[in-house]
Scaffold this active site. Structure first.
Site, PDB file in Angstrom:
ATOM      1  N   ARG A  11       0.288 -17.618 -22.200  1.00  0.00           N
ATOM      2  CA  ARG A  11       0.835 -18.959 -22.429  1.00  0.00           C
ATOM      3  C   ARG A  11       1.051 -19.239 -23.918  1.00  0.00           C
ATOM      4  NH1 ARG A  11      -0.645 -21.879 -17.355  1.00  0.00           N
ATOM      5  NH2 ARG A  11       0.083 -23.828 -18.225  1.00  0.00           N
ATOM      6  N   TYR A  16       4.430 -20.314 -25.698  1.00  0.00           N
ATOM      7  CA  TYR A  16       4.801 -21.724 -25.518  1.00  0.00           C
ATOM      8  C   TYR A  16       3.840 -22.628 -26.293  1.00  0.00           C
ATOM      9  CZ  TYR A  16       6.003 -26.016 -22.889  1.00  0.00           C
ATOM     10  OH  TYR A  16       6.395 -27.286 -22.511  1.00  0.00           O
ATOM     11  N   ASP A  17       2.532 -22.412 -26.079  1.00  0.00           N
ATOM     12  CA  ASP A  17       1.531 -23.317 -26.681  1.00  0.00           C
ATOM     13  C   ASP A  17       1.593 -23.263 -28.203  1.00  0.00           C
ATOM     14  OD1 ASP A  17       0.912 -23.222 -24.015  1.00  0.00           O
ATOM     15  OD2 ASP A  17      -1.241 -22.942 -24.270  1.00  0.00           O
ATOM     16  N   ASN A  46       2.507 -33.190 -17.506  1.00  0.00           N
ATOM     17  CA  ASN A  46       3.265 -32.749 -16.316  1.00  0.00           C
ATOM     18  C   ASN A  46       4.157 -33.829 -15.705  1.00  0.00           C
ATOM     19  OD1 ASN A  46       0.733 -31.094 -16.611  1.00  0.00           O
ATOM     20  ND2 ASN A  46       1.802 -29.899 -15.036  1.00  0.00           N
ATOM     21  N   ARG A  96       7.631 -24.655 -11.354  1.00  0.00           N
ATOM     22  CA  ARG A  96       6.426 -25.460 -11.568  1.00  0.00           C
ATOM     23  C   ARG A  96       5.918 -25.992 -10.234  1.00  0.00           C
ATOM     24  NH1 ARG A  96       8.462 -28.784 -16.771  1.00  0.00           N
ATOM     25  NH2 ARG A  96      10.472 -28.147 -15.924  1.00  0.00           N
ATOM     26  N   VAL A 130       5.158 -28.875  -8.620  1.00  0.00           N
ATOM     27  CA  VAL A 130       5.700 -29.910  -7.737  1.00  0.00           C
ATOM     28  C   VAL A 130       6.942 -29.383  -7.017  1.00  0.00           C
ATOM     29  CG1 VAL A 130       6.730 -32.210  -7.628  1.00  0.00           C
ATOM     30  CG2 VAL A 130       4.734 -31.810  -9.085  1.00  0.00           C
ATOM     31  N   PRO A 189      -5.084 -23.869 -17.505  1.00  0.00           N
ATOM     32  CA  PRO A 189      -6.017 -24.958 -17.830  1.00  0.00           C
ATOM     33  C   PRO A 189      -6.706 -25.503 -16.574  1.00  0.00           C
ATOM     34  CG  PRO A 189      -3.957 -25.252 -19.018  1.00  0.00           C
ATOM     35  CD  PRO A 189      -3.744 -24.108 -18.060  1.00  0.00           C
ATOM     36  N   GLN A 222      -8.397 -28.394 -16.268  1.00  0.00           N
ATOM     37  CA  GLN A 222      -8.281 -29.847 -16.078  1.00  0.00           C
ATOM     38  C   GLN A 222      -7.294 -30.403 -17.101  1.00  0.00           C
ATOM     39  OE1 GLN A 222     -12.178 -31.477 -16.917  1.00  0.00           O
ATOM     40  NE2 GLN A 222     -12.299 -30.513 -18.927  1.00  0.00           N
TER      41      GLN A 222
HETATM   42  P1  NAD Z   1      13.925 -27.538 -18.473  1.00  0.00           P
HETATM   43  O1  NAD Z   1      13.663 -26.099 -18.460  1.00  0.00           O
HETATM   44  O2  NAD Z   1      14.520 -28.166 -17.244  1.00  0.00           O
HETATM   45  O3  NAD Z   1      14.855 -27.943 -19.690  1.00  0.00           O
HETATM   46  C1  NAD Z   1      14.903 -27.252 -20.910  1.00  0.00           C
HETATM   47  C2  NAD Z   1      16.362 -27.191 -21.346  1.00  0.00           C
HETATM   48  O4  NAD Z   1      16.443 -26.511 -22.618  1.00  0.00           O
HETATM   49  C3  NAD Z   1      17.224 -26.373 -20.381  1.00  0.00           C
HETATM   50  O5  NAD Z   1      18.422 -27.067 -20.108  1.00  0.00           O
HETATM   51  C4  NAD Z   1      17.493 -25.073 -21.121  1.00  0.00           C
HETATM   52  O6  NAD Z   1      18.686 -24.436 -20.733  1.00  0.00           O
HETATM   53  C5  NAD Z   1      17.502 -25.562 -22.557  1.00  0.00           C
HETATM   54  N1  NAD Z   1      17.214 -24.512 -23.538  1.00  0.00           N
HETATM   55  C6  NAD Z   1      16.220 -23.588 -23.509  1.00  0.00           C
HETATM   56  N2  NAD Z   1      16.279 -22.795 -24.584  1.00  0.00           N
HETATM   57  C7  NAD Z   1      17.335 -23.236 -25.336  1.00  0.00           C
HETATM   58  C8  NAD Z   1      17.922 -22.811 -26.562  1.00  0.00           C
HETATM   59  N3  NAD Z   1      17.414 -21.790 -27.256  1.00  0.00           N
HETATM   60  N4  NAD Z   1      19.004 -23.485 -27.029  1.00  0.00           N
HETATM   61  C9  NAD Z   1      19.543 -24.523 -26.323  1.00  0.00           C
HETATM   62  N5  NAD Z   1      19.025 -24.960 -25.155  1.00  0.00           N
HETATM   63  C10 NAD Z   1      17.938 -24.317 -24.674  1.00  0.00           C
HETATM   64  O7  NAD Z   1      12.535 -28.253 -18.827  1.00  0.00           O
HETATM   65  P2  NAD Z   1      12.167 -29.806 -18.971  1.00  0.00           P
HETATM   66  O8  NAD Z   1      11.038 -30.066 -18.070  1.00  0.00           O
HETATM   67  O9  NAD Z   1      13.374 -30.647 -18.896  1.00  0.00           O
HETATM   68  O10 NAD Z   1      11.581 -29.815 -20.456  1.00  0.00           O
HETATM   69  C11 NAD Z   1      12.294 -30.360 -21.550  1.00  0.00           C
HETATM   70  C12 NAD Z   1      11.391 -30.376 -22.782  1.00  0.00           C
HETATM   71  O11 NAD Z   1      10.235 -31.170 -22.522  1.00  0.00           O
HETATM   72  C13 NAD Z   1      10.890 -28.995 -23.189  1.00  0.00           C
HETATM   73  O12 NAD Z   1      10.897 -28.914 -24.595  1.00  0.00           O
HETATM   74  C14 NAD Z   1       9.466 -28.969 -22.673  1.00  0.00           C
HETATM   75  O13 NAD Z   1       8.653 -28.137 -23.446  1.00  0.00           O
HETATM   76  C15 NAD Z   1       9.069 -30.433 -22.801  1.00  0.00           C
HETATM   77  N6  NAD Z   1       7.989 -30.749 -21.857  1.00  0.00           N
HETATM   78  C16 NAD Z   1       8.241 -30.913 -20.526  1.00  0.00           C
HETATM   79  C17 NAD Z   1       7.196 -31.195 -19.668  1.00  0.00           C
HETATM   80  C18 NAD Z   1       7.405 -31.426 -18.202  1.00  0.00           C
HETATM   81  O14 NAD Z   1       6.426 -31.626 -17.490  1.00  0.00           O
HETATM   82  N7  NAD Z   1       8.596 -31.460 -17.671  1.00  0.00           N
HETATM   83  C19 NAD Z   1       5.886 -31.277 -20.165  1.00  0.00           C
HETATM   84  C20 NAD Z   1       5.677 -31.067 -21.513  1.00  0.00           C
HETATM   85  C21 NAD Z   1       6.729 -30.827 -22.358  1.00  0.00           C
HETATM   86  N1  UDP Z   2       0.486 -23.741  -9.381  1.00  0.00           N
HETATM   87  C1  UDP Z   2       0.190 -23.326  -8.085  1.00  0.00           C
HETATM   88  N2  UDP Z   2       1.206 -22.855  -7.319  1.00  0.00           N
HETATM   89  C2  UDP Z   2       2.493 -22.777  -7.752  1.00  0.00           C
HETATM   90  C3  UDP Z   2       2.786 -23.197  -9.081  1.00  0.00           C
HETATM   91  C4  UDP Z   2       1.740 -23.663  -9.867  1.00  0.00           C
HETATM   92  O1  UDP Z   2      -0.950 -23.389  -7.645  1.00  0.00           O
HETATM   93  O2  UDP Z   2       3.369 -22.338  -6.984  1.00  0.00           O
HETATM   94  C5  UDP Z   2      -0.616 -24.282 -10.212  1.00  0.00           C
HETATM   95  C6  UDP Z   2      -0.741 -23.619 -11.576  1.00  0.00           C
HETATM   96  O3  UDP Z   2      -1.549 -22.464 -11.480  1.00  0.00           O
HETATM   97  C7  UDP Z   2      -1.383 -24.729 -12.378  1.00  0.00           C
HETATM   98  C8  UDP Z   2      -0.792 -25.999 -11.778  1.00  0.00           C
HETATM   99  O4  UDP Z   2      -0.335 -25.634 -10.486  1.00  0.00           O
HETATM  100  O5  UDP Z   2      -2.778 -24.744 -12.187  1.00  0.00           O
HETATM  101  C9  UDP Z   2       0.354 -26.571 -12.592  1.00  0.00           C
HETATM  102  O6  UDP Z   2       1.263 -25.527 -12.825  1.00  0.00           O
HETATM  103  P1  UDP Z   2       2.709 -25.739 -13.437  1.00  0.00           P
HETATM  104  O7  UDP Z   2       3.350 -24.407 -13.519  1.00  0.00           O
HETATM  105  O8  UDP Z   2       3.423 -26.811 -12.701  1.00  0.00           O
HETATM  106  O9  UDP Z   2       2.483 -26.340 -14.896  1.00  0.00           O
HETATM  107  P2  UDP Z   2       1.377 -26.166 -16.033  1.00  0.00           P
HETATM  108  O10 UDP Z   2       0.720 -27.489 -16.081  1.00  0.00           O
HETATM  109  O11 UDP Z   2       0.409 -25.082 -15.667  1.00  0.00           O
HETATM  110  O12 UDP Z   2       2.163 -25.834 -17.233  1.00  0.00           O
END
Ligand code: NAD
Ligand code: UDP
Length: 311
Positions: free
Chosen positions: A141, A144-145, A173, A185, A187, A272, A274
């Site tokens: 991870r 990303y992290d 999330n 993911r 959901v 993670p 929790q």
């Molecule tokens: P997503 O994957 O649906 O959207 C990401 C978008 O970025 C996509 O359209 C993808 O094509 C585009 N992209 C990726 N790499 C790119 C690049 N190099 N240049 C141009 N475009 C690029 O994901 P999302 O859930 O919509 O997430 C959007 C943002 O929010 C991300 O930065 C993500 O890290 C952040 N975020 C989302 C969540 C969540 O729960 N959805 C949680 C935490 C952070």
């Molecule tokens: N998860 C799961 N089954 C799936 C996808 C995810 O049990 O098909 C679990 C995953 O291991 C994590 C939580 O659901 O504990 C949330 O995962 P997700 O990929 O949605 O996002 P994260 O919060 O881990 O980035």
């Protein structure tokens, strides 16, 4: 009328944000390389004369005159960000440098979509912004992290060194319409599995927790953050109602009236255990912001959306 750039605008969050900002009578430029996003998410916006679509990768510089930038470009699902980890780091880090450079040149406000993953596998619960996190820098991870952590550092340093007008939100999330059926993911996986009567795949024992936020609440928080005066964050934006992954699976089965069975697969490395946001800072600084949509209501909307995708 403001001109607003949304990187990652064809993704799940980005496309919902494009729509809301157009509804509020802004001009929107949606930039995306379609790695995980899709034109389908923004197809209804293409007729709007105030909407522009740009195919571009944020790891390369981009120049445009805008008033605000929402920097969302980055794959967010573990499956997708781990597919090409080097590219994930480049997108987070070089992407942030390019967009901050742009903000500096054109004097735009810029908001970074950071994440609860900066807290890693947290030892403090719920997570407050003052917590520094518990992150493995050499695990699956980490791309990303650590990419997102470095992006936060860059945002703060551009602010201090170059006076760039920045905002950082840490998103927890989030789910809802316009998630890709292949997103991976939890959901979206569970809903698709339930609607197609496949086994619901829980990684590990299902006791790990997440706090699920509906998309509309996030969009409201993002817009309030961009407007907030004298507040740069970082600020948590999430729903503090916490559920185990097993509870989520059971809720999805109940709401879809599915015949699916729950199966337990291998736990994921560094998953993670929790996660729950402390949202008191957002509530205080963003005009009393708090989530309005709770899990059952949000899941019903999302199930409706995924049914249309399966037709
Ligand atoms: P997503 O994957 O649906 O959207 C990401 C978008 O970025 C996509 O359209 C993808 O094509 C585009 N992209 C990726 N790499 C790119 C690049 N190099 N240049 C141009 N475009 C690029 O994901 P999302 O859930 O919509 O997430 C959007 C943002 O929010 C991300 O930065 C993500 O890290 C952040 N975020 C989302 C969540 C969540 O729960 N959805 C949680 C935490 C952070
Ligand atoms: N998860 C799961 N089954 C799936 C996808 C995810 O049990 O098909 C679990 C995953 O291991 C994590 C939580 O659901 O504990 C949330 O995962 P997700 O990929 O949605 O996002 P994260 O919060 O881990 O980035």
């Amino acid at each position: 009328m403001k001109r607003i750039l949304i990187t990652g605008g064809a993704g799940f969050i980005g496309s919902n944000l494009c729509k809301r900002l157009l509804d509020e009578k802004n001009e929107v430029i949606c930039l995306d390389n379609y790695f995980t996003g899709s034109k389908e998410n923004i197809i209804d916006l293409l007729d709007n004369p105030y909407f522009e679509l740009v195919r571009h990768d944020v790891t390369f510089p981009y120049y445009v005159e805008v008033d605000e930038i929402y920097n969302l470009a980055c794959p967010a699902s573990p499956v997708h960000y781990q597919y090409d980890p080097i590219s994930t780091v480049k997108t987070s880090v070089s992407g942030a440098i390019n967009m901050l450079g742009l903000a500096k040149r054109v004097n735009a406000q810029i908001l970074q979509a950071s994440t609860s993953e900066v807290y890693g596998d947290p030892t403090i619960h719920p997570q407050k912004e003052s917590y520094w996190g518990n992150v493995n820098c050499v695990g699956p991870r980490s791309c990303y992290d650590e990419g997102k952590r470095c992006a936060e550092t860059l945002f703060i340093d551009y602010h201090i060194q170059n006076n760039v007008d920045i905002k950082i939100i840490r998103i927890f999330n989030t789910y809802g319409p316009n998630m890709s059926p292949n997103d991976g993911r939890v959901v979206s996986n569970f809903i698709i599995q339930a609607l197609t009567d496949q086994n619901i795949t829980i990684h590990g024992n299902g006791k790990q927790t997440r706090s699920f936020q509906y998309i509309d609440d996030l969009i409201e928080g993002m817009i309030r953050m961009m407007k907030a005066e004298d507040f740069i964050g970082p600020v948590n934006i999430g729903n503090p109602n916490e559920f185990t992954i097993l509870e989520l699976a059971q809720k999805v089965i109940e709401l879809t009236r599915s015949n699916s069975e729950i199966i337990f697969t291998d736990a994921q490395i560094d998953d993670p255990k929790q996660r729950c946001p402390d949202i008191s800072l957002a509530n205080d600084k963003l005009n009393g912001w708090k989530p309005k949509v709770q899990l059952e209501e949000g899941l019903k909307e999302t199930i409706k959306y995924f049914k249309t995708k399966l037709e």
